[in-house]
Design a protein around this motif. Structure first.
Motif, PDB file in Angstrom:
ATOM      1  N   ARG A  72     -36.812  50.826  25.183  1.00 57.40           N
ATOM      2  CA  ARG A  72     -35.427  50.593  24.754  1.00 57.40           C
ATOM      3  C   ARG A  72     -34.871  49.309  25.367  1.00 57.40           C
ATOM      4  NH1 ARG A  72     -31.266  48.896  24.234  1.00 57.40           N
ATOM      5  NH2 ARG A  72     -29.229  49.847  23.789  1.00 57.40           N
ATOM      6  N   LEU A  73     -35.175  49.065  26.624  1.00 62.16           N
ATOM      7  CA  LEU A  73     -34.602  47.916  27.323  1.00 62.16           C
ATOM      8  C   LEU A  73     -35.364  46.624  27.066  1.00 62.16           C
ATOM      9  CD1 LEU A  73     -33.713  49.589  30.744  1.00 62.16           C
ATOM     10  CD2 LEU A  73     -32.180  49.076  28.834  1.00 62.16           C
ATOM     11  N   GLN A  74     -36.698  46.705  26.957  1.00 63.61           N
ATOM     12  CA  GLN A  74     -37.506  45.490  26.814  1.00 63.61           C
ATOM     13  C   GLN A  74     -37.854  45.177  25.355  1.00 63.61           C
ATOM     14  OE1 GLN A  74     -37.946  43.389  29.009  1.00 63.61           O
ATOM     15  NE2 GLN A  74     -37.923  44.345  31.027  1.00 63.61           N
ATOM     16  N   GLY A  75     -37.725  46.155  24.468  1.00 60.57           N
ATOM     17  CA  GLY A  75     -38.095  45.931  23.083  1.00 60.57           C
ATOM     18  C   GLY A  75     -39.593  45.974  22.880  1.00 60.57           C
ATOM     19  N   MET A  76     -40.000  45.861  21.626  1.00 54.20           N
ATOM     20  CA  MET A  76     -41.413  45.757  21.255  1.00 54.20           C
ATOM     21  C   MET A  76     -41.538  44.679  20.193  1.00 54.20           C
ATOM     22  SD  MET A  76     -43.066  49.571  20.868  1.00 54.20           S
ATOM     23  CE  MET A  76     -44.160  50.176  22.177  1.00 54.20           C
ATOM     24  N   ASP A  77     -42.594  43.906  20.249  1.00 55.15           N
ATOM     25  CA  ASP A  77     -42.782  42.930  19.189  1.00 55.15           C
ATOM     26  C   ASP A  77     -43.380  43.622  17.962  1.00 55.15           C
ATOM     27  OD1 ASP A  77     -45.577  43.088  19.479  1.00 55.15           O
ATOM     28  OD2 ASP A  77     -45.708  41.265  20.688  1.00 55.15           O
ATOM     29  N   LEU A  78     -43.591  42.837  16.921  1.00 56.81           N
ATOM     30  CA  LEU A  78     -44.043  43.410  15.653  1.00 56.81           C
ATOM     31  C   LEU A  78     -45.373  44.134  15.805  1.00 56.81           C
ATOM     32  CD1 LEU A  78     -43.729  43.727  12.585  1.00 56.81           C
ATOM     33  CD2 LEU A  78     -44.795  41.480  12.314  1.00 56.81           C
ATOM     34  N   GLU A  79     -46.340  43.510  16.506  1.00 52.34           N
ATOM     35  CA  GLU A  79     -47.662  44.116  16.648  1.00 52.34           C
ATOM     36  C   GLU A  79     -47.598  45.410  17.449  1.00 52.34           C
ATOM     37  OE1 GLU A  79     -46.983  40.906  17.188  1.00 52.34           O
ATOM     38  OE2 GLU A  79     -47.939  40.096  15.380  1.00 52.34           O
ATOM     39  N   GLU A  80     -46.773  45.432  18.484  1.00 52.83           N
ATOM     40  CA  GLU A  80     -46.616  46.659  19.266  1.00 52.83           C
ATOM     41  C   GLU A  80     -46.013  47.779  18.419  1.00 52.83           C
ATOM     42  OE1 GLU A  80     -45.480  45.948  23.805  1.00 52.83           O
ATOM     43  OE2 GLU A  80     -44.307  44.681  22.462  1.00 52.83           O
ATOM     44  N   THR A  81     -45.012  47.427  17.610  1.00 54.50           N
ATOM     45  CA  THR A  81     -44.355  48.449  16.784  1.00 54.50           C
ATOM     46  C   THR A  81     -45.308  48.974  15.723  1.00 54.50           C
ATOM     47  OG1 THR A  81     -42.276  47.264  17.156  1.00 54.50           O
ATOM     48  CG2 THR A  81     -42.263  48.991  15.494  1.00 54.50           C
ATOM     49  N   VAL A  82     -46.116  48.097  15.155  1.00 55.77           N
ATOM     50  CA  VAL A  82     -47.145  48.540  14.206  1.00 55.77           C
ATOM     51  C   VAL A  82     -48.106  49.496  14.901  1.00 55.77           C
ATOM     52  CG1 VAL A  82     -49.161  47.778  12.865  1.00 55.77           C
ATOM     53  CG2 VAL A  82     -46.999  46.530  12.690  1.00 55.77           C
ATOM     54  N   ALA A  83     -48.526  49.138  16.105  1.00 53.85           N
ATOM     55  CA  ALA A  83     -49.470  49.993  16.840  1.00 53.85           C
ATOM     56  C   ALA A  83     -48.852  51.344  17.183  1.00 53.85           C
ATOM     57  CB  ALA A  83     -49.913  49.287  18.122  1.00 53.85           C
ATOM     58  N   LEU A  84     -47.585  51.352  17.582  1.00 51.64           N
ATOM     59  CA  LEU A  84     -46.912  52.616  17.887  1.00 51.64           C
ATOM     60  C   LEU A  84     -46.799  53.483  16.634  1.00 51.64           C
ATOM     61  CD1 LEU A  84     -45.387  54.474  19.824  1.00 51.64           C
ATOM     62  CD2 LEU A  84     -43.296  53.171  19.300  1.00 51.64           C
ATOM     63  N   THR A  85     -46.427  52.876  15.521  1.00 51.48           N
ATOM     64  CA  THR A  85     -46.309  53.627  14.264  1.00 51.48           C
ATOM     65  C   THR A  85     -47.650  54.238  13.879  1.00 51.48           C
ATOM     66  OG1 THR A  85     -44.605  52.044  13.553  1.00 51.48           O
ATOM     67  CG2 THR A  85     -45.540  53.490  11.868  1.00 51.48           C
ATOM     68  N   ARG A  86     -48.707  53.443  13.996  1.00 46.55           N
ATOM     69  CA  ARG A  86     -50.044  53.928  13.629  1.00 46.55           C
ATOM     70  C   ARG A  86     -50.470  55.073  14.564  1.00 46.55           C
ATOM     71  NH1 ARG A  86     -52.630  49.359  13.947  1.00 46.55           N
ATOM     72  NH2 ARG A  86     -52.488  48.810  11.734  1.00 46.55           N
ATOM     73  N   ALA A  87     -50.185  54.934  15.858  1.00 43.40           N
ATOM     74  CA  ALA A  87     -50.574  55.975  16.812  1.00 43.40           C
ATOM     75  C   ALA A  87     -49.829  57.281  16.537  1.00 43.40           C
ATOM     76  CB  ALA A  87     -50.305  55.502  18.239  1.00 43.40           C
ATOM     77  N   LEU A  88     -48.556  57.193  16.221  1.00 44.11           N
ATOM     78  CA  LEU A  88     -47.793  58.394  15.873  1.00 44.11           C
ATOM     79  C   LEU A  88     -48.362  59.045  14.620  1.00 44.11           C
ATOM     80  CD1 LEU A  88     -44.072  57.254  16.436  1.00 44.11           C
ATOM     81  CD2 LEU A  88     -45.516  58.569  17.982  1.00 44.11           C
ATOM     82  N   ALA A  89     -48.619  58.217  13.600  1.00 38.89           N
ATOM     83  CA  ALA A  89     -49.142  58.748  12.324  1.00 38.89           C
ATOM     84  C   ALA A  89     -50.493  59.419  12.532  1.00 38.89           C
ATOM     85  CB  ALA A  89     -49.247  57.627  11.301  1.00 38.89           C
ATOM     86  N   ASN A  90     -51.325  58.866  13.405  1.00 42.32           N
ATOM     87  CA  ASN A  90     -52.678  59.397  13.614  1.00 42.32           C
ATOM     88  C   ASN A  90     -52.706  60.588  14.570  1.00 42.32           C
ATOM     89  OD1 ASN A  90     -53.764  57.489  11.911  1.00 42.32           O
ATOM     90  ND2 ASN A  90     -54.308  56.061  13.541  1.00 42.32           N
ATOM     91  N   SER A  91     -51.543  61.013  15.072  1.00 41.59           N
ATOM     92  CA  SER A  91     -51.514  62.119  16.030  1.00 41.59           C
ATOM     93  C   SER A  91     -51.683  63.483  15.367  1.00 41.59           C
ATOM     94  CB  SER A  91     -50.196  62.102  16.821  1.00 41.59           C
ATOM     95  OG  SER A  91     -49.088  62.408  15.980  1.00 41.59           O
ATOM     96  N   GLY A  92     -51.652  63.528  14.059  1.00 34.43           N
ATOM     97  CA  GLY A  92     -51.785  64.806  13.357  1.00 34.43           C
ATOM     98  C   GLY A  92     -52.523  64.656  12.039  1.00 34.43           C
ATOM     99  N   GLN A  93     -52.271  65.580  11.156  1.00 31.41           N
ATOM    100  CA  GLN A  93     -52.969  65.647   9.868  1.00 31.41           C
ATOM    101  C   GLN A  93     -52.504  64.545   8.929  1.00 31.41           C
ATOM    102  OE1 GLN A  93     -52.396  69.477   8.078  1.00 31.41           O
ATOM    103  NE2 GLN A  93     -53.769  69.118   6.363  1.00 31.41           N
ATOM    104  N   GLN A  94     -53.426  64.049   8.122  1.00 29.51           N
ATOM    105  CA  GLN A  94     -53.109  63.073   7.085  1.00 29.51           C
ATOM    106  C   GLN A  94     -53.126  63.776   5.730  1.00 29.51           C
ATOM    107  OE1 GLN A  94     -52.746  59.580   8.173  1.00 29.51           O
ATOM    108  NE2 GLN A  94     -52.702  60.767  10.070  1.00 29.51           N
ATOM    109  N   LEU A  95     -52.241  63.376   4.842  1.00 30.27           N
ATOM    110  CA  LEU A  95     -52.248  63.925   3.488  1.00 30.27           C
ATOM    111  C   LEU A  95     -53.214  63.121   2.629  1.00 30.27           C
ATOM    112  CD1 LEU A  95     -48.414  64.522   3.020  1.00 30.27           C
ATOM    113  CD2 LEU A  95     -50.174  66.234   3.488  1.00 30.27           C
ATOM    114  N   GLU A  96     -54.107  63.804   1.944  1.00 25.93           N
ATOM    115  CA  GLU A  96     -55.106  63.150   1.100  1.00 25.93           C
ATOM    116  C   GLU A  96     -54.868  63.544  -0.353  1.00 25.93           C
ATOM    117  OE1 GLU A  96     -57.175  60.952   2.126  1.00 25.93           O
ATOM    118  OE2 GLU A  96     -56.958  61.206   4.307  1.00 25.93           O
TER     119      GLU A  96
END
Length: 478
Positions: A72-96
């Motif tokens: 919250r205080l330091q922010g994230m750049d674009l690549e970090e935010t992409v990586a965080l989004t991908r990690a959250l998405a991959n934490s569970g089931q994917q819809l196929e």
């Protein structure tokens, strides 16, 4: 000290890299927290380690909160935010989905508003245009209404659907509107709960990752975001809403997802009805080819953007015309009826709701016990009806919930009897409140009267809530 090139709590490119060196073992969580605290850019592996620790329980609550505050205080750049989004998405089931659907899968997400029933209309309209719409929606909390709650005001509607049931719904109907299961993006649920109690809800990269992670698991080909700004929105400032919209579009592109974001005004309620059953009735009116112009305008514009973005229309205007046609010829309403019947509503009730008159529909849905009309205090032109105080009073009356699981009163709501720009005479009714209480309290009545803003202007045409569109890179506006 904030990361260079990144606004506090923001998403941008740039920022110092992690110091080079051997990375044979994943960094320990305290080290990751320290690095982000000091403004160092985290690698994708670092972010995956943090998310994994949050999900498997090895991260303490204090450590999760500390990392969220550092972000919250330091922010994230674009690549970090992409990586965080991908990690959250991959934490569970994917819809196929079947391979043949891959260019048909689209969705829409709103950041929340008052009277926002767009999803109820847009999902079946897009299905009638040949799309597959696996819409995962949420419940209302605070002053904003939830799509799932509105649909559950229809007796029998079931929002809990397994991935296999969702596929069956898409095969038969072309759309479904369901709740998020515990198997989808579990990491987001953990981080969201922690954000709520650590004053980090407003972090731009955390908001972006939370929203998009739930869409990434849908395996969409295109997504349109409705980002609200104004007095009743998460972001009162249009500039701040634009910042979120740009982040959503850019992070979506980084994940290979075509995302466009519309900025839409949320000072005035959308449409003329607020409250669960009243909004279902107004959505059906829109699918009759009628209803409030601002609601229809937003539905067809968002739908037009999606059809164009997904290559199913040559231009946004062509896509909008196709969506409008489904409202005028009844095909969107037919899909809505099919969706109701396949998600648990008695087929006879679904048919009666979709084919009945407005008066007949009202008899089929939960109703409040009382109605009370408010009168204009003076002559004037309606400049604005403030959405936030209206929503807050309805929340007090039982239309909303203050905590998850709290019971809501589906019939409580309000009908605006006037439009922005309309001339109003002193003593004429401007609002009809549906309530289960014997009457409004004096403070509630006063708050509602103060929501009506009158001016001395001549009558004027109300502006569209649609303000601007943020498109993905390499897409020119059409």
């Amino acid at each position: 000290m904030a990361t260079p090139g990144a606004p506090v709590g923001g998403v941008s490119s740039g920022g110092p890299q992690c110091p080079p060196g051997p990375a044979l073992e994943p960094k320990q969580l305290p080290e990751l927290i320290r690095l982000k605290r000091d403004g160092v850019r985290l690698s994708e592996r670092d972010i995956q380690s943090f998310v994994r620790a949050a999900v498997d329980g090895s991260a303490q609550g204090a450590q999760i909160g500390a990392m969220l505050m550092a972000i919250r205080l330091q922010g994230m750049d674009l690549e970090e935010t992409v990586a965080l989004t991908r990690a959250l998405a991959n934490s569970g089931q994917q819809l196929e989905w079947p391979e043949a659907w891959h260019q048909q899968l689209v969705d829409k997400h709103s950041t929340g508003g008052v009277g926002d029933k767009v999803s109820l209309v847009l999902a079946p309209a897009l299905a009638a245009c040949g799309c597959k719409v696996p819409m995962i929606s949420g419940r209302g909390l605070g002053h904003t209404g939830g799509t799932l709650d509105k649909l559950e005001s229809i007796p029998g509607f079931t929002v809990i659907q397994s991935p296999e049931q969702m596929q069956g719904l898409l095969e038969r109907v072309g759309c479904c509107i369901v709740g998020q299961s515990k198997e989808l993006v579990p990491a987001d649920g953990i981080l969201y709960a922690a954000r709520d109690v650590t004053a980090t809800v407003d972090s731009l990269p955390l908001i972006t990752a939370s929203i998009l992670s739930k869409k990434v698991v849908e395996n969409l080909s295109a997504l349109v975001m409705d980002v609200k700004f104004g007095g009743a929105a998460v972001f009162p400032s249009q500039a701040k809403a634009r910042e979120l919209a740009r982040a959503l579009v850019d992070v979506g592109a980084g994940l290979g997802l075509r995302v466009a974001a519309a900025l839409t005004a949320m000072d005035h309620p959308l449409g003329r009805s607020v409250g669960h059953t009243l909004e279902v009735e107004e959505a059906l009116l829109c699918m009759d080819g009628a209803g409030p112009p601002d609601l229809r305008d937003l539905v067809v514009r968002l739908g037009g953007v999606l059809l164009w973005l997904n290559g199913q229309a040559e231009a946004q205007a062509e896509g909008a015309a196709r969506v409008a046609a489904t409202l005028d010829d009844g095909s969107a309403r037919d899909r809505f009826e099919q969706m109701l019947a396949t998600q648990g509503v008695d087929p006879g009730l679904a048919r009666a709701l979709c084919s009945g008159t407005p008066a007949q529909r009202r008899q089929l849905l939960p109703r409040a016990q009382q109605q009370e009309e408010l009168l204009a205090p003076k002559d004037g032109t309606v400049e604005l009806v403030r959405a936030l105080p209206l929503a807050r009073v309805l929340h007090e009356l039982g239309a909303g919930r203050s905590r998850a699981g709290e019971r809501i009163r589906f019939g409580v709501g309000a009908e605006l009897l006037v439009s922005v720009g309309q001339r109003l005479q002193r003593g004429s009714p401007w609002l009809r409140v549906h309530l289960d209480a014997p009457a409004l309290s004096d403070p509630q009545r006063r708050a509602l009267q103060e929501a009506l803003v009158l001016s001395d202007r001549e009558p004027f045409a109300a502006p569209s809530p649609f303000s601007e569109l943020i498109l993905p890179p390499n897409n020119a506006q059409q």
